[in-house]
Design a protein around this motif. Structure first.
Motif, PDB file in Angstrom:
ATOM      1  N   ILE A   1      34.911  16.269 123.645  1.00 46.60           N
ATOM      2  CA  ILE A   1      35.152  17.042 124.857  1.00 46.60           C
ATOM      3  C   ILE A   1      35.486  18.494 124.502  1.00 46.60           C
ATOM      4  N   SER A   2      36.295  18.698 123.470  1.00 40.70           N
ATOM      5  CA  SER A   2      36.678  20.063 123.090  1.00 40.70           C
ATOM      6  C   SER A   2      35.465  20.873 122.656  1.00 40.70           C
ATOM      7  N   ARG A   3      34.532  20.243 121.961  1.00 37.98           N
ATOM      8  CA  ARG A   3      33.325  20.940 121.506  1.00 37.98           C
ATOM      9  C   ARG A   3      32.457  21.348 122.694  1.00 37.98           C
ATOM     10  N   LEU A   4      32.315  20.467 123.643  1.00 37.45           N
ATOM     11  CA  LEU A   4      31.528  20.769 124.839  1.00 37.45           C
ATOM     12  C   LEU A   4      32.189  21.864 125.673  1.00 37.45           C
ATOM     13  N   ARG A   5      33.501  21.799 125.780  1.00 35.26           N
ATOM     14  CA  ARG A   5      34.229  22.803 126.559  1.00 35.26           C
ATOM     15  C   ARG A   5      34.101  24.197 125.936  1.00 35.26           C
ATOM     16  N   SER A   6      33.922  24.246 124.623  1.00 38.19           N
ATOM     17  CA  SER A   6      33.871  25.537 123.941  1.00 38.19           C
ATOM     18  C   SER A   6      32.652  26.367 124.335  1.00 38.19           C
ATOM     19  N   VAL A   7      31.609  25.731 124.866  1.00 38.05           N
ATOM     20  CA  VAL A   7      30.419  26.476 125.281  1.00 38.05           C
ATOM     21  C   VAL A   7      30.248  26.450 126.801  1.00 38.05           C
ATOM     22  N   LEU A   8      31.267  26.032 127.495  1.00 43.45           N
ATOM     23  CA  LEU A   8      31.256  26.002 128.952  1.00 43.45           C
ATOM     24  C   LEU A   8      31.970  27.245 129.475  1.00 43.45           C
ATOM     25  N   THR A   9      31.460  27.852 130.523  1.00 40.33           N
ATOM     26  CA  THR A   9      32.137  29.004 131.121  1.00 40.33           C
ATOM     27  C   THR A   9      33.506  28.572 131.640  1.00 40.33           C
ATOM     28  N   PRO A  10      34.426  29.519 131.864  1.00 43.56           N
ATOM     29  CA  PRO A  10      35.787  29.148 132.279  1.00 43.56           C
ATOM     30  C   PRO A  10      35.858  28.271 133.527  1.00 43.56           C
ATOM     31  N   GLU A  11      34.878  28.409 134.420  1.00 44.64           N
ATOM     32  CA  GLU A  11      34.864  27.588 135.621  1.00 44.64           C
ATOM     33  C   GLU A  11      33.613  26.718 135.687  1.00 44.64           C
ATOM     34  N   GLY A  12      33.035  26.459 134.531  1.00 38.38           N
ATOM     35  CA  GLY A  12      31.806  25.674 134.471  1.00 38.38           C
ATOM     36  C   GLY A  12      32.052  24.183 134.651  1.00 38.38           C
ATOM     37  N   THR A  13      30.944  23.442 134.734  1.00 36.51           N
ATOM     38  CA  THR A  13      31.000  21.992 134.970  1.00 36.51           C
ATOM     39  C   THR A  13      30.338  21.246 133.824  1.00 36.51           C
ATOM     40  N   LEU A  14      31.026  20.239 133.318  1.00 36.45           N
ATOM     41  CA  LEU A  14      30.473  19.311 132.336  1.00 36.45           C
ATOM     42  C   LEU A  14      30.222  17.970 133.022  1.00 36.45           C
ATOM     43  N   VAL A  15      29.000  17.469 132.927  1.00 38.44           N
ATOM     44  CA  VAL A  15      28.673  16.150 133.459  1.00 38.44           C
ATOM     45  C   VAL A  15      28.259  15.262 132.287  1.00 38.44           C
ATOM     46  N   ILE A  16      29.042  14.219 132.031  1.00 38.78           N
ATOM     47  CA  ILE A  16      28.707  13.268 130.970  1.00 38.78           C
ATOM     48  C   ILE A  16      27.844  12.175 131.595  1.00 38.78           C
TER      49      ILE A  16
ATOM     50  N   ARG B   1      19.104  21.525 112.789  1.00 41.62           N
ATOM     51  CA  ARG B   1      19.157  22.786 112.053  1.00 41.62           C
ATOM     52  C   ARG B   1      20.202  23.749 112.602  1.00 41.62           C
ATOM     53  N   ASP B   2      20.432  23.696 113.891  1.00 46.41           N
ATOM     54  CA  ASP B   2      21.326  24.662 114.529  1.00 46.41           C
ATOM     55  C   ASP B   2      22.396  23.939 115.340  1.00 46.41           C
ATOM     56  N   ASP B   3      23.541  24.559 115.453  1.00 47.47           N
ATOM     57  CA  ASP B   3      24.670  24.017 116.207  1.00 47.47           C
ATOM     58  C   ASP B   3      24.761  24.732 117.549  1.00 47.47           C
ATOM     59  N   PHE B   4      24.575  23.986 118.636  1.00 49.18           N
ATOM     60  CA  PHE B   4      24.597  24.620 119.953  1.00 49.18           C
ATOM     61  C   PHE B   4      25.951  25.256 120.257  1.00 49.18           C
ATOM     62  N   ALA B   5      27.003  24.825 119.548  1.00 48.35           N
ATOM     63  CA  ALA B   5      28.349  25.339 119.821  1.00 48.35           C
ATOM     64  C   ALA B   5      28.742  26.503 118.917  1.00 48.35           C
ATOM     65  N   SER B   6      27.825  26.974 118.074  1.00 52.35           N
ATOM     66  CA  SER B   6      28.219  27.977 117.080  1.00 52.35           C
ATOM     67  C   SER B   6      28.036  29.419 117.545  1.00 52.35           C
ATOM     68  N   GLY B   7      27.262  29.634 118.585  1.00 53.48           N
ATOM     69  CA  GLY B   7      26.981  31.003 119.015  1.00 53.48           C
ATOM     70  C   GLY B   7      27.899  31.477 120.133  1.00 53.48           C
ATOM     71  N   ASP B   8      27.479  32.543 120.779  1.00 53.26           N
ATOM     72  CA  ASP B   8      28.266  33.133 121.860  1.00 53.26           C
ATOM     73  C   ASP B   8      27.786  32.705 123.242  1.00 53.26           C
ATOM     74  N   ASP B   9      26.745  31.875 123.304  1.00 52.33           N
ATOM     75  CA  ASP B   9      26.208  31.459 124.601  1.00 52.33           C
ATOM     76  C   ASP B   9      27.199  30.566 125.339  1.00 52.33           C
ATOM     77  N   ARG B  10      27.276  30.789 126.638  1.00 55.66           N
ATOM     78  CA  ARG B  10      28.124  29.957 127.498  1.00 55.66           C
ATOM     79  C   ARG B  10      27.290  29.471 128.674  1.00 55.66           C
ATOM     80  N   TYR B  11      27.609  28.301 129.156  1.00 54.70           N
ATOM     81  CA  TYR B  11      26.782  27.666 130.175  1.00 54.70           C
ATOM     82  C   TYR B  11      27.612  27.315 131.410  1.00 54.70           C
ATOM     83  N   ASP B  12      26.965  27.458 132.579  1.00 55.08           N
ATOM     84  CA  ASP B  12      27.626  27.114 133.841  1.00 55.08           C
ATOM     85  C   ASP B  12      27.658  25.607 134.065  1.00 55.08           C
TER      86      ASP B  12
END
Length: 361
Positions: free
Chosen positions: A251-266, A229-240
């Motif tokens: 990758i681009s979609r995941l990066r869009s909700v990551l803070t500038p110095e945040g970490t993505l673990v696949i 129902r909802d897109d986690f990448a559509s709002g203003d929330d950012r994650y560390d």
């Protein structure tokens, strides 16, 4: 899945199994097992009586009470992607004829060099060929079962639990107060990741389907997003810290909700082609990481008792409770894997080999 009672295999997992006549082993030394001779769908699985596995000097023979069902079992059963075969599981046929990794049960024999266990000990961890009445396991991949867990709970814990623990701590470096997004929060790894992230002080958002919203909330998530129902990448929330578990997000979609110095673990990955599966997406993330401020990474879980024991501390404290999903008999192992493939599971399904949780200490 069908019966083939007159054929047996040595399934130690140390070398290519050699066919053994069923008359070669006394009946007392035989066991029920789920066996596959070739790669393929769950239809390749057969119920047989085979010889109990032999153990080496550093091995433990476990009387299996229950075993877990996870994506790793499906990948090794199918030999897909082909990279699995190159990783040592057998190029043209499975090297270990009995599937299953997650295990819980009692020790019945130990190798000459084993010092951490004795016959009668209740254990859990990672074995070779857990879908059988007996399984061999390396001593360094087992731990003593927490007294507050049943065998069924313990059997769905090690593989997924230590993967979640390593993703959050050793790889993700989660700090108290950080905002964590867990995509795939209702699955095997995800249910542990939600609970561990909360126990470590994270502010947790879980992403799951409609029918699993209540489950993820019950695990302690501060917020749950219904991806239908909802897109986690559509709002203003950012994650560390973002854990993308078995996802197919770009990758681009995941990066869009990551803070500038945040970490993505696949964590793992499905989709992709039949040769590398989701590995291509992981490699692209790691190649991009040095050129951006965000840290984009992946890992392969380390299977060692030190990680299982770290997880045990959370289990014994009650901070983490295994989310046992559907319950299957050993004879229905093929049905359990089909349900996993179809997404018809929540948490982690268990295969019950001995219905013995009344005596689970």
């Amino acid at each position: 899945m069908h019966d083939r009672p007159d054929t047996t295999k040595n399934t130690t997992g140390r070398a290519q199994p050699q066919p053994v006549s069923s008359e070669a082993a006394p009946v007392a030394q035989q066991m029920r097992a789920i066996v596959q001779d070739r790669y393929g769908s769950a239809d390749v699985l057969e119920r047989r009586r085979i010889e109990r596995p032999a153990i080496g000097p550093s091995d433990v023979l476990v009387e299996v009470h229950a075993a877990g069902v996870d994506r790793g079992v499906w990948h090794v059963m199918t030999g897909m992607p082909y990279l699995i075969r190159l990783a040592g599981y057998g190029l043209t046929r499975p090297k270990t004829g009995v599937p299953g990794f997650d295990v819980a049960g009692r020790v019945v024999a130990v190798g000459a060099d084993v010092t951490r266990f004795a016959p009668g000990d209740a254990v859990f961890g990672i074995a070779r060929g857990a879908y059988a009445e007996y399984a061999a396991a390396s001593e360094d991949k087992l731990a003593h079962k927490p007294a507050n867990l049943t065998f069924e709970q313990a059997a769905v814990t090690a593989v997924s639990g230590i993967t979640a623990l390593q993703a959050l701590t050793d790889v993700g470096h989660l700090q108290p107060g950080q905002r964590v997004l867990i995509i795939g929060a209702s699955g095997g790894v995800g249910t542990y990741a939600v609970q561990l992230a909360k126990a470590l002080g994270g502010v947790v958002t879980g992403v799951a389907g409609t029918r699993n919203q209540d489950l993820v909330r019950s695990l302690g998530a501060d917020r749950v997003i219904d991806y239908t129902r909802d897109d986690f990448a559509s709002g203003d929330d950012r994650y560390d810290l973002i854990l993308d578990i078995g996802g197919r997000n770009s990758i681009s979609r995941l990066r869009s909700v990551l803070t500038p110095e945040g970490t993505l673990v696949i964590v793992g990955g499905e989709g992709g082609n039949r040769w590398t599966g989701g590995v291509g997406r992981q490699l692209r993330a790691m190649l991009l990481s040095p050129f951006v401020g965000q840290r984009l990474t992946t890992f392969v879980s380390t299977e060692h008792h030190s990680f299982i024991e770290r997880l045990t501390a959370h289990l014994e404290a009650g901070a983490v409770v295994p989310a046992v999903g559907r319950r299957f008999d050993l004879n229905d192992a093929g049905q359990a894997i089909r349900a996993l493939e179809a997404g018809d599971t929540s948490g982690k399904s268990v295969i019950v080999v001995r219905d013995s949780d009344a005596d689970s200490a």
